[in-house]
Write a protein that holds these residues in place. Structure first.
Motif, PDB file in Angstrom:
ATOM      1  N   MET A   1       0.830  -1.187   0.000  1.00  0.00           N
ATOM      2  CA  MET A   1       0.000   0.000   0.000  1.00  0.00           C
ATOM      3  C   MET A   1       0.872   1.248   0.000  1.00  0.00           C
ATOM      4  N   TYR A   2       0.369   2.262  -0.611  1.00  0.00           N
ATOM      5  CA  TYR A   2       0.995   3.577  -0.649  1.00  0.00           C
ATOM      6  C   TYR A   2       0.308   4.399   0.433  1.00  0.00           C
ATOM      7  N   THR A   3       1.029   4.744   1.459  1.00  0.00           N
ATOM      8  CA  THR A   3       0.418   5.391   2.621  1.00  0.00           C
ATOM      9  C   THR A   3       1.053   6.741   2.893  1.00  0.00           C
ATOM     10  N   LEU A   4       0.319   7.536   3.662  1.00  0.00           N
ATOM     11  CA  LEU A   4       0.862   8.823   4.084  1.00  0.00           C
ATOM     12  C   LEU A   4       0.362   9.154   5.476  1.00  0.00           C
ATOM     13  N   VAL A   5       1.161   9.950   6.158  1.00  0.00           N
ATOM     14  CA  VAL A   5       0.778  10.564   7.419  1.00  0.00           C
ATOM     15  C   VAL A   5       0.941  12.060   7.218  1.00  0.00           C
ATOM     16  N   ALA A   6      -0.147  12.785   7.442  1.00  0.00           N
ATOM     17  CA  ALA A   6      -0.130  14.237   7.288  1.00  0.00           C
ATOM     18  C   ALA A   6      -0.404  14.875   8.652  1.00  0.00           C
ATOM     19  N   THR A   7       0.354  15.915   8.976  1.00  0.00           N
ATOM     20  CA  THR A   7       0.217  16.622  10.243  1.00  0.00           C
ATOM     21  C   THR A   7      -0.258  18.040   9.962  1.00  0.00           C
ATOM     22  N   PHE A   8      -1.271  18.464  10.710  1.00  0.00           N
ATOM     23  CA  PHE A   8      -1.873  19.785  10.536  1.00  0.00           C
ATOM     24  C   PHE A   8      -1.923  20.520  11.859  1.00  0.00           C
ATOM     25  N   LYS A   9      -1.439  21.740  11.869  1.00  0.00           N
ATOM     26  CA  LYS A   9      -1.556  22.625  13.029  1.00  0.00           C
ATOM     27  C   LYS A   9      -2.504  23.752  12.632  1.00  0.00           C
ATOM     28  N   LEU A  10      -3.602  23.892  13.389  1.00  0.00           N
ATOM     29  CA  LEU A  10      -4.625  24.881  13.069  1.00  0.00           C
ATOM     30  C   LEU A  10      -4.553  26.091  13.984  1.00  0.00           C
ATOM     31  N   HIS A  11      -5.023  27.220  13.465  1.00  0.00           N
ATOM     32  CA  HIS A  11      -5.265  28.376  14.310  1.00  0.00           C
ATOM     33  C   HIS A  11      -6.418  28.019  15.252  1.00  0.00           C
ATOM     34  N   PRO A  12      -6.404  28.493  16.482  1.00  0.00           N
ATOM     35  CA  PRO A  12      -7.501  28.203  17.413  1.00  0.00           C
ATOM     36  C   PRO A  12      -8.852  28.630  16.840  1.00  0.00           C
ATOM     37  N   GLY A  13      -9.872  27.892  17.240  1.00  0.00           N
ATOM     38  CA  GLY A  13     -11.229  28.235  16.856  1.00  0.00           C
ATOM     39  C   GLY A  13     -11.773  27.501  15.647  1.00  0.00           C
ATOM     40  N   HIS A  14     -10.988  26.602  15.065  1.00  0.00           N
ATOM     41  CA  HIS A  14     -11.435  25.910  13.849  1.00  0.00           C
ATOM     42  C   HIS A  14     -11.538  24.395  14.019  1.00  0.00           C
ATOM     43  N   ARG A  15     -11.371  23.909  15.233  1.00  0.00           N
ATOM     44  CA  ARG A  15     -11.353  22.471  15.495  1.00  0.00           C
ATOM     45  C   ARG A  15     -12.580  21.767  14.932  1.00  0.00           C
ATOM     46  N   ASP A  16     -13.758  22.170  15.354  1.00  0.00           N
ATOM     47  CA  ASP A  16     -14.981  21.473  14.954  1.00  0.00           C
ATOM     48  C   ASP A  16     -15.208  21.543  13.445  1.00  0.00           C
ATOM     49  N   GLU A  17     -14.934  22.691  12.845  1.00  0.00           N
ATOM     50  CA  GLU A  17     -15.085  22.841  11.394  1.00  0.00           C
ATOM     51  C   GLU A  17     -14.101  21.946  10.646  1.00  0.00           C
ATOM     52  N   PHE A  18     -12.878  21.849  11.176  1.00  0.00           N
ATOM     53  CA  PHE A  18     -11.859  21.014  10.553  1.00  0.00           C
ATOM     54  C   PHE A  18     -12.280  19.547  10.602  1.00  0.00           C
ATOM     55  N   ILE A  19     -12.759  19.110  11.750  1.00  0.00           N
ATOM     56  CA  ILE A  19     -13.204  17.721  11.884  1.00  0.00           C
ATOM     57  C   ILE A  19     -14.326  17.435  10.887  1.00  0.00           C
ATOM     58  N   LYS A  20     -15.284  18.318  10.787  1.00  0.00           N
ATOM     59  CA  LYS A  20     -16.399  18.129   9.848  1.00  0.00           C
ATOM     60  C   LYS A  20     -15.884  18.036   8.408  1.00  0.00           C
ATOM     61  N   ALA A  21     -14.988  18.934   8.032  1.00  0.00           N
ATOM     62  CA  ALA A  21     -14.447  18.924   6.671  1.00  0.00           C
ATOM     63  C   ALA A  21     -13.667  17.635   6.403  1.00  0.00           C
ATOM     64  N   CYS A  22     -12.882  17.186   7.369  1.00  0.00           N
ATOM     65  CA  CYS A  22     -12.104  15.954   7.190  1.00  0.00           C
ATOM     66  C   CYS A  22     -13.010  14.735   7.078  1.00  0.00           C
ATOM     67  N   ARG A  23     -14.070  14.717   7.863  1.00  0.00           N
ATOM     68  CA  ARG A  23     -15.005  13.594   7.762  1.00  0.00           C
ATOM     69  C   ARG A  23     -15.662  13.559   6.390  1.00  0.00           C
ATOM     70  N   GLY A  24     -15.965  14.712   5.844  1.00  0.00           N
ATOM     71  CA  GLY A  24     -16.528  14.747   4.493  1.00  0.00           C
ATOM     72  C   GLY A  24     -15.556  14.208   3.460  1.00  0.00           C
ATOM     73  N   ASP A  25     -14.289  14.603   3.566  1.00  0.00           N
ATOM     74  CA  ASP A  25     -13.276  14.110   2.634  1.00  0.00           C
ATOM     75  C   ASP A  25     -13.056  12.615   2.826  1.00  0.00           C
ATOM     76  N   ALA A  26     -13.036  12.184   4.081  1.00  0.00           N
ATOM     77  CA  ALA A  26     -12.811  10.765   4.374  1.00  0.00           C
ATOM     78  C   ALA A  26     -13.926   9.892   3.813  1.00  0.00           C
ATOM     79  N   THR A  27     -15.180  10.270   4.071  1.00  0.00           N
ATOM     80  CA  THR A  27     -16.278   9.438   3.577  1.00  0.00           C
ATOM     81  C   THR A  27     -16.352   9.490   2.055  1.00  0.00           C
TER      82      THR A  27
END
Length: 118
Positions: A1-27
């Protein structure tokens, strides 16, 4: 398998929005990309503005195809303004588990995580 690990550091205040966006991309990836077999989102327990994606693809071409999907474009355009710095991405070859296990786990994800129910 071709795999990756990506690390993201966000500005405060975007946690919930980031999780929602990532779940959309994941699904979207799991349901619409035959070559995407794994898409994990993890949060640092001591820094809730630090996230990690672990993704597995059948091969590099499948990953390249992912970068040209509508769900990826939507994710990228949504989350990029929230980054403190450019994401760190490390590409790897998976050694364990064997590829058939990754594929089997994808079948379970598709079955148990319907689109829109992330």
């Amino acid at each position: 398998m071709y795999t990756l690990v990506a690390t993201f550091k966000l500005h405060p205040g975007h946690r919930d929005e980031f999780i929602k966006a990532c779940r959309g991309d994941a699904t979207g990836s799991i349901h619409h990309e035959p070559g995407c077999v794994r898409f994990d989102l993890l949060e640092n327990p001591t820094d809730t503005n630090m996230f990690y994606l672990i993704e597995a693809y059948e091969n590099e071409a499948a990953f390249d195809a992912h970068l040209n999907t509508p769900h990826f474009f939507h994710w990228r355009d949504t989350v990029t303004p929230w980054f403190v710095e450019a994401p760190q991405v490390v590409f790897m070859n998976s050694l364990f588990p064997v590829d058939s296990v990754w594929r089997h786990e994808k079948e379970a994800l598709v079955k148990h995580v319907p689109m829109g129910k992330e």
